[in-house]
Design an enzyme around this catalytic site. Structure first.
Site, PDB file in Angstrom:
ATOM      1  N   ASN A 136     -10.280  -0.132   0.504  1.00 58.78           N
ATOM      2  CA  ASN A 136      -8.860   0.029   0.257  1.00 58.78           C
ATOM      3  C   ASN A 136      -8.013  -0.512  -0.959  1.00 58.78           C
ATOM      4  O   ASN A 136      -8.244  -1.595  -1.154  1.00 58.78           O
ATOM      5  CB  ASN A 136      -8.128  -0.789   1.677  1.00 58.78           C
ATOM      6  CG  ASN A 136      -6.670  -0.698   1.438  1.00 58.78           C
ATOM      7  OD1 ASN A 136      -6.188  -0.354   0.776  1.00 58.78           O
ATOM      8  ND2 ASN A 136      -6.017  -1.361   2.643  1.00 58.78           N
TER       9      ASN A 136
ATOM     10  N   CYS B  85       0.815  -1.098  -0.010  1.00 59.71           N
ATOM     11  CA  CYS B  85      -0.036   0.036  -0.030  1.00 59.71           C
ATOM     12  C   CYS B  85       0.819   1.373  -0.023  1.00 59.71           C
ATOM     13  O   CYS B  85       0.243   2.190  -0.344  1.00 59.71           O
ATOM     14  CB  CYS B  85      -0.641   0.110   1.205  1.00 59.71           C
ATOM     15  SG  CYS B  85      -2.006  -1.388   1.130  1.00 59.71           S
TER      16      CYS B  85
ATOM     17  N   HIS C  83      -3.588   7.253   3.294  1.00 62.53           N
ATOM     18  CA  HIS C  83      -3.966   5.760   2.568  1.00 62.53           C
ATOM     19  C   HIS C  83      -5.099   5.693   3.066  1.00 62.53           C
ATOM     20  O   HIS C  83      -5.291   5.585   4.094  1.00 62.53           O
ATOM     21  CB  HIS C  83      -2.815   5.012   2.706  1.00 62.53           C
ATOM     22  CG  HIS C  83      -3.284   3.458   2.575  1.00 62.53           C
ATOM     23  ND1 HIS C  83      -3.912   3.254   1.331  1.00 62.53           N
ATOM     24  CD2 HIS C  83      -3.252   2.504   3.222  1.00 62.53           C
ATOM     25  CE1 HIS C  83      -4.140   1.965   1.272  1.00 62.53           C
ATOM     26  NE2 HIS C  83      -3.665   1.306   2.414  1.00 62.53           N
TER      27      HIS C  83
HETATM   28  O1  UT7 Z   1      -3.540  -1.354   3.633  1.00 63.61           O
HETATM   29  C1  UT7 Z   1      -3.207  -2.016   4.922  1.00 63.61           C
HETATM   30  C2  UT7 Z   1      -4.079  -3.132   4.926  1.00 63.61           C
HETATM   31  N1  UT7 Z   1      -4.574  -3.095   6.328  1.00 63.61           N
HETATM   32  C3  UT7 Z   1      -5.298  -2.455   7.082  1.00 63.61           C
HETATM   33  O2  UT7 Z   1      -5.261  -1.094   7.069  1.00 63.61           O
HETATM   34  C4  UT7 Z   1      -5.795  -3.186   8.549  1.00 63.61           C
HETATM   35  C5  UT7 Z   1      -5.766  -2.269   9.528  1.00 63.61           C
HETATM   36  N2  UT7 Z   1      -6.593  -2.927  10.933  1.00 63.61           N
HETATM   37  C6  UT7 Z   1      -7.763  -2.546  10.691  1.00 63.61           C
HETATM   38  O3  UT7 Z   1      -8.603  -1.665   9.764  1.00 63.61           O
HETATM   39  C7  UT7 Z   1      -8.861  -3.238  11.881  1.00 63.61           C
HETATM   40  O4  UT7 Z   1      -8.146  -3.961  12.736  1.00 63.61           O
HETATM   41  C8  UT7 Z   1      -9.937  -4.170  11.061  1.00 63.61           C
HETATM   42  C9  UT7 Z   1     -10.867  -3.275  10.459  1.00 63.61           C
HETATM   43  C10 UT7 Z   1      -9.293  -5.081  10.286  1.00 63.61           C
HETATM   44  C11 UT7 Z   1     -10.664  -4.920  12.440  1.00 63.61           C
HETATM   45  O5  UT7 Z   1     -11.229  -4.049  13.213  1.00 63.61           O
HETATM   46  P1  UT7 Z   1     -10.787  -4.042  14.755  1.00 63.61           P
HETATM   47  O6  UT7 Z   1     -11.702  -2.991  15.615  1.00 63.61           O
HETATM   48  O7  UT7 Z   1      -9.422  -3.975  14.950  1.00 63.61           O
HETATM   49  O8  UT7 Z   1     -11.489  -5.497  15.191  1.00 63.61           O
HETATM   50  P2  UT7 Z   1     -10.932  -6.819  15.686  1.00 63.61           P
HETATM   51  O9  UT7 Z   1      -9.976  -7.380  14.634  1.00 63.61           O
HETATM   52  O10 UT7 Z   1     -10.592  -6.395  17.182  1.00 63.61           O
HETATM   53  O11 UT7 Z   1     -12.054  -7.601  15.732  1.00 63.61           O
HETATM   54  C12 UT7 Z   1     -13.255  -7.345  16.530  1.00 63.61           C
HETATM   55  C13 UT7 Z   1     -14.324  -8.325  16.289  1.00 63.61           C
HETATM   56  C14 UT7 Z   1     -13.773  -9.947  16.188  1.00 63.61           C
HETATM   57  O12 UT7 Z   1     -14.827 -10.610  17.118  1.00 63.61           O
HETATM   58  P3  UT7 Z   1     -14.655 -11.026  18.550  1.00 63.61           P
HETATM   59  O13 UT7 Z   1     -13.268 -11.834  18.439  1.00 63.61           O
HETATM   60  O14 UT7 Z   1     -14.353  -9.854  19.293  1.00 63.61           O
HETATM   61  O15 UT7 Z   1     -16.000 -11.919  18.826  1.00 63.61           O
HETATM   62  C15 UT7 Z   1     -14.037 -10.205  14.983  1.00 63.61           C
HETATM   63  O16 UT7 Z   1     -14.074 -11.651  14.750  1.00 63.61           O
HETATM   64  O17 UT7 Z   1     -14.981  -7.980  14.845  1.00 63.61           O
HETATM   65  C16 UT7 Z   1     -15.177  -9.630  14.292  1.00 63.61           C
HETATM   66  N3  UT7 Z   1     -14.952  -8.920  12.984  1.00 63.61           N
HETATM   67  C17 UT7 Z   1     -16.297  -8.714  12.146  1.00 63.61           C
HETATM   68  N4  UT7 Z   1     -17.406  -8.866  12.474  1.00 63.61           N
HETATM   69  C18 UT7 Z   1     -18.306  -8.755  11.463  1.00 63.61           C
HETATM   70  C19 UT7 Z   1     -13.990  -9.132  12.122  1.00 63.61           C
HETATM   71  N5  UT7 Z   1     -14.435  -8.729  10.898  1.00 63.61           N
HETATM   72  C20 UT7 Z   1     -15.752  -8.612  10.986  1.00 63.61           C
HETATM   73  C21 UT7 Z   1     -16.720  -8.476   9.627  1.00 63.61           C
HETATM   74  N6  UT7 Z   1     -17.802  -8.313  10.137  1.00 63.61           N
HETATM   75  N7  UT7 Z   1     -16.190  -8.231   8.661  1.00 63.61           N
END
Ligand code: UT7
Length: 310
Positions: A265, A112, A235
């Site tokens: 993204n 990215c 980004h």
């Molecule tokens: O260009 C570089 C590419 N990558 C990035 O920029 C990613 C950077 N990270 C992020 O943007 C965030 O970490 C995410 C958007 C990927 C995730 O958000 P978060 O607030 O960090 O959520 P989390 O990973 O802590 O997950 C929270 C909960 C989890 O459930 P439990 O374990 O708390 O029960 C996940 O399983 O949200 C769940 N979850 C979802 N629920 C509904 C993860 N993805 C989804 C989804 N829909 N699509």
């Protein structure tokens, strides 16, 4: 004379995939995706549109915007992690289609942050006097490497391309400063095996820290202060990461580019796509001081401070 952007444009596929569409195939919700990422919809390329097709279209339009002809290009740099093939490079494929017969051509891989790496690589050749015009493309067809059954990643990404022509610009305008960096110890947090594998929380923490630091660093390197910055183009990965960078620079909401809601993204394409949308919306004017900042798999990062205009 400075080195800056003398032509710019973008290409995004027509097909829109909304969060509601994803709700039908994944255990996710429009509400979760919007509040955690800021994404509402993304563009997904058809099977018969590959990375080089999007790159070519963005590049053709950027060349048109620059007013120079393809044979005046000295170098083509394509930043992508989703090339059509390992080789020939996407850069060689579009060199043929553009008819840029005098241009050297290569792809670079910095995920990215690739567009930042591409611009800064191209800038060196112009600054040292060897080349006059460099075409840089940021392009991804991430839909072909996303695991569409993995809700952790499938909701985040989109396809698209953005392109600039670099050349000499008037005194005082152009690239004022930059920072590029990498931390290979973080490679385990975001990589492609068959599909994209990501430790979202780790990448999130890294991104918030690095985007803020790099933005501040390029402002200082340019001999400017935070209040001199007119506009921030982060980004477009996640609105919460973008907001953290904006707050670090103490900029009001309207001074930050936001296209993540429409395109998700798009990796190396996200910054140039955003610039074009902001120019069209009248948000970027000549002589504005702009900070662009990106991060990605590698882990990599890059930031550029530029005074806009030709
Ligand atoms: O260009 C570089 C590419 N990558 C990035 O920029 C990613 C950077 N990270 C992020 O943007 C965030 O970490 C995410 C958007 C990927 C995730 O958000 P978060 O607030 O960090 O959520 P989390 O990973 O802590 O997950 C929270 C909960 C989890 O459930 P439990 O374990 O708390 O029960 C996940 O399983 O949200 C769940 N979850 C979802 N629920 C509904 C993860 N993805 C989804 C989804 N829909 N699509």
């Amino acid at each position: 004379m400075g080195v800056g952007i003398i032509g710019i444009n973008r290409f995004v596929p027509d097909r829109v995939v909304t969060n509601k569409d994803l709700e039908k195939v994944l255990d996710t919700s429009d509400e979760w995706i919007r509040t955690r990422t800021g994404i509402e919809e993304r563009r997904i390329a058809d099977d018969d549109t590959n990375t080089s097709d999007m790159a070519y279209e963005a590049a053709r339009r950027a060349l048109e915007d620059s007013g120079i002809t393809a044979d005046a290009l000295d170098l083509i740099i394509v930043a992508t992690v989703t090339p059509d093939h390992p080789f020939p490079s996407v850069a060689c494929m579009i060199q043929e289609r553009l008819g840029a017969k005098n241009a050297a051509a290569m792809d670079i891989s910095a995920a990215c942050a690739g567009f930042m790496y591409g611009i800064i690589t191209g800038k060196q050749f112009i600054e040292n006097g060897d080349y006059k015009h460099v075409l840089v493309v940021g392009v991804e067809k991430l839909s072909k490497i996303v695991d569409w059954s993995d809700r952790n990643t499938a909701v985040l990404f989109g396809d698209g391309a953005g392109s600039v022509v670099l050349g000499e610009v008037s005194e005082g305008r152009g690239i004022l400063s930059f920072e590029l960096g990498a931390d290979g110890t973080g490679s385990k947090h975001l990589y492609q095996d068959e599909h994209i594998i990501m430790n979202g929380r780790e990448v999130f923490k890294f991104a918030v820290r690095q985007m803020g630091e790099s933005s501040v660093n390029v402002i200082e390197k340019a001999g400017l202060k935070r209040e001199d910055v007119d506009y921030l183009i982060p980004h477009q990965a996640n609105i919460r990461i973008m907001e953290a960078s904006r707050e670090r620079l103490e900029l009001p909401v309207e001074k930050m580019s936001k296209t993540v809601n429409k395109y998700g993204n798009t990796s190396a394409a996200s910054i140039p796509i955003s610039i074009v949308e902001d120019i069209e919306a009248g948000k970027i004017k000549d002589d504005d001081v702009i900070v662009m900042v990106g991060f990605g798999g590698g882990l990599t990062w890059g930031a550029i401070c530029i005074r806009w205009g030709r």
